[in-house]
Write a protein that holds these residues in place. Structure first.
Motif, PDB file in Angstrom:
ATOM      1  N   VAL A   1     -77.203  58.308   0.845  1.00  0.00           N
ATOM      2  CA  VAL A   1     -76.132  59.166   1.374  1.00  0.00           C
ATOM      3  C   VAL A   1     -76.336  60.586   0.880  1.00  0.00           C
ATOM      4  N   ILE A   2     -76.219  61.560   1.772  1.00  0.00           N
ATOM      5  CA  ILE A   2     -76.318  62.967   1.388  1.00  0.00           C
ATOM      6  C   ILE A   2     -75.012  63.662   1.746  1.00  0.00           C
ATOM      7  N   LYS A   3     -74.617  64.620   0.912  1.00  0.00           N
ATOM      8  CA  LYS A   3     -73.309  65.270   1.014  1.00  0.00           C
ATOM      9  C   LYS A   3     -73.475  66.780   1.136  1.00  0.00           C
ATOM     10  N   PRO A   4     -72.396  67.495   1.475  1.00  0.00           N
ATOM     11  CA  PRO A   4     -72.483  68.961   1.531  1.00  0.00           C
ATOM     12  C   PRO A   4     -72.962  69.534   0.205  1.00  0.00           C
ATOM     13  N   GLY A   5     -73.704  70.627   0.278  1.00  0.00           N
ATOM     14  CA  GLY A   5     -74.246  71.241  -0.924  1.00  0.00           C
ATOM     15  C   GLY A   5     -75.612  70.698  -1.270  1.00  0.00           C
ATOM     16  N   LYS A   6     -75.961  70.765  -2.549  1.00  0.00           N
ATOM     17  CA  LYS A   6     -77.305  70.405  -2.993  1.00  0.00           C
ATOM     18  C   LYS A   6     -77.408  68.914  -3.299  1.00  0.00           C
ATOM     19  N   ASN A   7     -78.475  68.303  -2.799  1.00  0.00           N
ATOM     20  CA  ASN A   7     -78.776  66.890  -3.041  1.00  0.00           C
ATOM     21  C   ASN A   7     -80.200  66.802  -3.586  1.00  0.00           C
ATOM     22  N   VAL A   8     -80.339  66.378  -4.825  1.00  0.00           N
ATOM     23  CA  VAL A   8     -81.658  66.242  -5.440  1.00  0.00           C
ATOM     24  C   VAL A   8     -81.796  64.805  -5.938  1.00  0.00           C
TER      25      VAL A   8
ATOM     26  N   TYR B   1     -76.826  63.156  13.995  1.00  0.00           N
ATOM     27  CA  TYR B   1     -76.481  61.746  13.826  1.00  0.00           C
ATOM     28  C   TYR B   1     -75.113  61.440  14.419  1.00  0.00           C
ATOM     29  N   ALA B   2     -74.511  62.464  15.053  1.00  0.00           N
ATOM     30  CA  ALA B   2     -73.204  62.305  15.676  1.00  0.00           C
ATOM     31  C   ALA B   2     -73.007  63.459  16.642  1.00  0.00           C
ATOM     32  N   PRO B   3     -72.176  63.284  17.657  1.00  0.00           N
ATOM     33  CA  PRO B   3     -71.929  64.391  18.583  1.00  0.00           C
ATOM     34  C   PRO B   3     -71.529  65.666  17.845  1.00  0.00           C
ATOM     35  N   GLY B   4     -71.989  66.799  18.384  1.00  0.00           N
ATOM     36  CA  GLY B   4     -71.684  68.087  17.773  1.00  0.00           C
ATOM     37  C   GLY B   4     -72.455  68.373  16.511  1.00  0.00           C
ATOM     38  N   PHE B   5     -73.503  67.581  16.245  1.00  0.00           N
ATOM     39  CA  PHE B   5     -74.228  67.710  14.978  1.00  0.00           C
ATOM     40  C   PHE B   5     -73.254  67.529  13.816  1.00  0.00           C
ATOM     41  N   GLY B   6     -72.219  66.676  14.054  1.00  0.00           N
ATOM     42  CA  GLY B   6     -71.162  66.480  13.063  1.00  0.00           C
ATOM     43  C   GLY B   6     -71.615  65.714  11.845  1.00  0.00           C
ATOM     44  N   LYS B   7     -72.654  64.901  11.993  1.00  0.00           N
ATOM     45  CA  LYS B   7     -73.303  64.230  10.877  1.00  0.00           C
ATOM     46  C   LYS B   7     -74.803  64.421  11.051  1.00  0.00           C
ATOM     47  N   ILE B   8     -75.522  64.216   9.966  1.00  0.00           N
ATOM     48  CA  ILE B   8     -76.960  64.479  10.006  1.00  0.00           C
ATOM     49  C   ILE B   8     -77.723  63.250   9.542  1.00  0.00           C
ATOM     50  N   LYS B   9     -78.868  63.039  10.185  1.00  0.00           N
ATOM     51  CA  LYS B   9     -79.820  62.032   9.719  1.00  0.00           C
ATOM     52  C   LYS B   9     -81.110  62.764   9.394  1.00  0.00           C
TER      53      LYS B   9
ATOM     54  N   THR C   1     -80.367  70.815   0.777  1.00  0.00           N
ATOM     55  CA  THR C   1     -79.118  71.558   0.707  1.00  0.00           C
ATOM     56  C   THR C   1     -78.493  71.583   2.091  1.00  0.00           C
ATOM     57  N   LEU C   2     -77.259  71.073   2.167  1.00  0.00           N
ATOM     58  CA  LEU C   2     -76.523  71.028   3.420  1.00  0.00           C
ATOM     59  C   LEU C   2     -75.392  72.041   3.403  1.00  0.00           C
ATOM     60  N   PRO C   3     -75.035  72.582   4.570  1.00  0.00           N
ATOM     61  CA  PRO C   3     -73.877  73.482   4.631  1.00  0.00           C
ATOM     62  C   PRO C   3     -72.579  72.721   4.414  1.00  0.00           C
ATOM     63  N   GLN C   4     -71.506  73.473   4.253  1.00  0.00           N
ATOM     64  CA  GLN C   4     -70.202  72.854   4.053  1.00  0.00           C
ATOM     65  C   GLN C   4     -69.829  71.989   5.257  1.00  0.00           C
ATOM     66  N   ASN C   5     -69.078  70.924   4.970  1.00  0.00           N
ATOM     67  CA  ASN C   5     -68.552  70.025   6.011  1.00  0.00           C
ATOM     68  C   ASN C   5     -69.641  69.279   6.771  1.00  0.00           C
ATOM     69  N   LEU C   6     -70.802  69.121   6.157  1.00  0.00           N
ATOM     70  CA  LEU C   6     -71.863  68.348   6.794  1.00  0.00           C
ATOM     71  C   LEU C   6     -72.384  67.310   5.810  1.00  0.00           C
ATOM     72  N   SER C   7     -72.394  66.067   6.243  1.00  0.00           N
ATOM     73  CA  SER C   7     -72.918  64.982   5.421  1.00  0.00           C
ATOM     74  C   SER C   7     -73.698  64.041   6.324  1.00  0.00           C
ATOM     75  N   GLY C   8     -74.350  63.055   5.723  1.00  0.00           N
ATOM     76  CA  GLY C   8     -75.112  62.127   6.530  1.00  0.00           C
ATOM     77  C   GLY C   8     -75.931  61.185   5.677  1.00  0.00           C
ATOM     78  N   ILE C   9     -77.098  60.801   6.218  1.00  0.00           N
ATOM     79  CA  ILE C   9     -77.960  59.867   5.502  1.00  0.00           C
ATOM     80  C   ILE C   9     -79.388  60.387   5.476  1.00  0.00           C
ATOM     81  N   PHE C  10     -80.091  59.983   4.424  1.00  0.00           N
ATOM     82  CA  PHE C  10     -81.520  60.248   4.297  1.00  0.00           C
ATOM     83  C   PHE C  10     -82.222  58.896   4.330  1.00  0.00           C
ATOM     84  N   ILE C  11     -83.284  58.803   5.139  1.00  0.00           N
ATOM     85  CA  ILE C  11     -84.007  57.535   5.293  1.00  0.00           C
ATOM     86  C   ILE C  11     -85.472  57.753   4.929  1.00  0.00           C
TER      87      ILE C  11
END
Length: 799
Positions: free
Chosen positions: A783-790, A720-728, A766-776
């Motif tokens: 919004v999803i954040k580093p670590g576990k999102n349930v 969702y951003a260059p370098g896979f810096g954010k995730i969709k 579950t996202l690795p550290q320093n990675l966040s993004g959005i779930f659609i």
């Protein structure tokens, strides 16, 4: 290698070499001439076919803790220390970037006398198309004064093994450029050539042919040496499990699955058809005894044929069928010398599912002691997982095997026929690598090689390395797309920034052929798009009007302008970003005016508005010519209008992206009929084209796009951003009710699990550290954040 013990040592070496690939290189060797010389065998035709041995014995007081050497050759080498294989290469490149491998050989040295030996072969005029060459040569440089004893010079001994002759072709007319087979007369061997105790009576002192020059030193000719940027290839012992047919003898029950002797009586012709059960790349080893002057033929094929040549050309049926079929393929040939424990090992790997072993004996029986393969390829590790349907698992298995067989020291279009790294193929292969392995070293190597291939006119070659330059103009535009993919999926902006000058040069080439309004006219070279034969298409090139224009070319150029503008805006010059964005906008208006046919609600392939294809309209969606409801309407036509020229398995990658972008991602699993047909026809890798009876190659990784989309579309994981810096994450489950999986990411691992119920979707991410993004999901964002999102999201049931 004459024993399982030797094979095991070989495999263990390469496992350890891969885990510790990064070797220290003395900085002096990167910028100053080496003390080692390029050497060759005296009084030999250095550009012709030949197999040569180089060796030097060294005496050591103690076993060293470290002994690092740098080694290369032209065309190819295998390096042995005390008869154990320790390196093979060099990784293919060109003379301006000639690779050398760095190896720590300490583990294979011992106190006392040691043999350092290499077999070097030059395929001459028969060499693979991917093999660039100057002349037969070999070089080894010790990393420091402690290893200088091995530096190649006139103290090295060498000899021409005249037992080898080339065998050309595959037995039928086709484009085959992967190198010759080997004809070996075991009556003229050079015994124990790599052992410390070798008799060197007939050996000669090597002669110097050039200095060892790292790239950037004085000369701009010869081999410009650079360290290989990729790890050693994988080598894994591989048995051949099944004997499908035996003629002339009755073979033992367990042959060839286990090491089982097979005796061919005197004055007998025996034919044995072996089935690996899946396509593979492997060095083939045949151990045999006795059989003075018996002839042994090893032929290799992806499949057997119903017909050869004739009006329909090659005709293939179900790849599992062998009865009533014709065998033809690449071949090796051996003449036995009648002694015990003879061994034939192919210099280069062979691609095969089937091996036909034909033995013709004279007055003495011949015994096959063993036959097996050693799988080889780039050492990708499968780091993605998917818990889906059995069919999905089967497709992933086949796609991963296809990707593995099409990746060695470079990406290959196909391993059997060409072994060439084409830009159009490699773009898709790179995405398979990101999503399935996470290892991006071969991708960087590919992008570098493509960048190195650019000619004075600015565009890249279509394939590189290749000793015959070929230009596919459209592949230079896909190169920009491949670089943009890398920018989006890897956190390596400096690498991309370094390539922006090349992007400018490519676009400057195309600008020379743009008319008022930006449309291209009479773009030179081969404008390949897809292997379709519909009206107006010419040898894979999309239709071109009488005025010299093509909607597909214009759309691809517009896409490249937009991608270049994005990269320039973030990494390069805003000045160029604006120029490219303006050019894209101008071209968009021209395309709309020139190719849109209101009565058909489609974009035509050419300006006379008579020809229409999935290809042009897919790119219209992907480039943003239409959005929203208009994109949805156009996407529907792509699947319902059968009058459109249809994409083959390759271009379906872009077709499917367009359908997903236009809102039909939940139908993805319904679009895979050609892949299902491959499975029904017994293929174990994906075929080159959609015509499975008449396709040439049974292994083309450009068809492995499900290994991307099962993760990117169905599981929904995307950058969702260059370098896979954010995730969709936007899953498209279709009729699936539950699915889960893992995907490698530069920061670690992404783990997702979905459970779809009537009124809600249960989500576990579950996202690795320093990675966040959005779930659609269903137009809802979370919004999803580093670590576990349930969490769960309310679901709107389908009507």
């Amino acid at each position: 290698m004459k024993s399982a013990c030797k094979v095991l040592l070989l495999i263990l070496f390469f496992i350890s070499a891969q885990s510790g690939h990064a070797q220290t290189i003395n900085p002096t060797l990167l910028k100053a001439p080496w003390k080692a010389d390029w050497i060759t065998v005296p009084n030999e035709a250095t550009k012709d076919y030949g197999v040569y041995y180089f060796r030097k014995n060294i005496t050591l007081k103690d076993k060293p803790a470290s002994f690092i050497v740098h080694v290369s050759a032209d065309n190819r080498y295998k390096l042995y220390v005390n008869q154990t294989l320790v390196s093979l290469g060099p990784a293919r490149g060109d003379t301006y970037y000639w690779n050398y491998e760095t190896v720590n050989i300490a583990a294979y040295l011992k106190p006392g006398n040691n043999a350092i030996a290499a077999v070097v072969w030059n395929d001459g005029d028969y060499r693979p198309e991917a093999q660039i060459s100057i002349q037969t040569g070999f070089i080894m440089q010790g990393d420091s004064e402690a290893e200088a004893i091995v530096n190649t010079d006139k103290t090295w001994r060498c000899i021409h093994n005249k037992a080898y002759k080339p065998i050309v072709g595959v037995g039928y007319g086709t484009y085959y450029v992967a190198g010759p087979g080997e004809r070996v007369d075991m009556n003229a061997p050079i015994e124990n050539w790599n052992a410390p105790e070798t008799d060197e009576t007939n050996w000669k002192n090597a002669i110097k042919i050039d200095n060892g020059n790292p790239k950037g030193t004085v000369n701009a000719f010869g081999w410009m040496l650079v360290p290989s940027s990729i790890p050693p290839v994988e080598l894994t012992y591989q048995r051949i499990p099944i004997l499908r047919k035996a003629e002339g003898i009755k073979a033992p029950k367990n042959f060839p699955a286990t090491k089982t002797p097979v005796v061919i009586p005197p004055n007998t012709t025996a034919i044995l058809l072996l089935d690996q059960t899946f396509l593979t790349n492997a060095f083939v080893s045949l151990n045999f005894s006795l059989g003075k002057d018996a002839g042994i033929s090893l032929s290799y094929a992806e499949t057997l044929f119903t017909k050869l040549n004739g009006p329909e050309g090659l005709v293939k049926g179900n790849r599992d069928d062998v009865e009533g079929k014709i065998f033809s393929g690449r071949r090796d040939s051996i003449i036995s010398n009648g002694s015990a424990a003879q061994s034939f090992n192919t210099l280069s790997f062979r691609t095969f599912r089937y091996i036909q072993l034909k033995i013709t004996t004279g007055s003495q029986p011949l015994q096959i002691d063993d036959i097996y393969g050693t799988f080889t390829g780039y050492p990708f590790q499968l780091n993605a997982k998917l818990n889906g349907t059995p069919e999905m698992q089967k497709m992933l298995e086949i796609g991963w095997r296809t990707a593995r067989l099409c990746a060695g020291e470079t990406y290959y279009d196909c391993p059997y026929y060409e072994q060439l790294q084409y830009v159009g193929d490699s773009r898709i292969q790179a995405l398979v690598s990101y999503y399935n392995s996470g290892d991006d070293r071969l991708v960087r190597n590919a992008i570098n090689l493509m960048d190195h291939s650019r000619i004075a006119e600015g565009i890249t070659l279509s394939r590189h390395p290749s000793f015959s330059p070929q230009i596919i103009s459209t592949f230079s535009l896909w190169y920009i797309g491949m670089l943009h993919d890398y920018w989006m999926y890897r956190p390596d902006s400096s690498f991309v920034q370094n390539k922006l000058q090349g992007v400018q040069d490519i676009l400057a080439f195309f600008a020379k052929y743009q008319q008022v309004g930006g449309s291209l006219k009479n773009t030179p070279y081969w404008n390949f798009a897809d292997w379709v034969g519909a009206k107006g298409w010419d040898f894979g090139a999309a239709p071109v009007s009488a005025q010299g224009s093509s909607a597909l070319l214009d759309l691809q150029l517009m896409w490249a302008y937009n991608q270049a503008a994005q990269m320039q805006e973030k990494l390069g010059e805003p000045y160029f970003a604006k120029i490219y964005a303006d050019k894209a906008a101008q071209l968009k208006a021209t395309i709309q005016k020139k190719y849109w046919v209101d009565s058909r609600q489609l974009y035509s392939d050419v300006e006379d508005q008579q020809l229409f294809s999935q290809h042009t309209n897919a790119l219209a969606i992907l480039t943003g010519m239409v959005t929203g409801d208009k994109a949805s309407a156009l996407g529907k036509k792509l699947t319902t209008d059968s009058s459109l020229t249809q994409c083959t398995i390759y271009f379906k990658y872009y077709l499917h992206q367009a359908l997903i972008k236009s809102g039909y991602g939940n139908d993805y699993l319904k679009w895979l009929d050609i892949w299902r047909s491959n499975i029904k026809m017994g293929l174990t890798t994906w075929a080159e084209i959609s015509d499975l009876e008449h396709n040439r190659s049974d292994c083309h990784a450009w068809g492995a796009s499900p290994n991307i989309e099962f993760y990117r579309t169905i599981l929904g994981v995307d950058s969702y951003a260059p370098g896979f810096g954010k995730i969709k994450i936007e899953p498209h489950l279709g009729d699936l009710k539950t699915i889960s999986g893992e995907i490698p990411h530069p920061n670690g691992k992404i783990v997702v699990k979905y459970q779809l119920e009537k009124e809600k979707l249960n989500v576990d991410i579950t996202l690795p550290q320093n990675l966040s993004g959005i779930f659609i999901w269903d137009s809802q964002k979370h919004v999803i954040k580093p670590g576990k999102n349930v969490f769960f999201i309310k679901n709107t049931p389908k009507a």
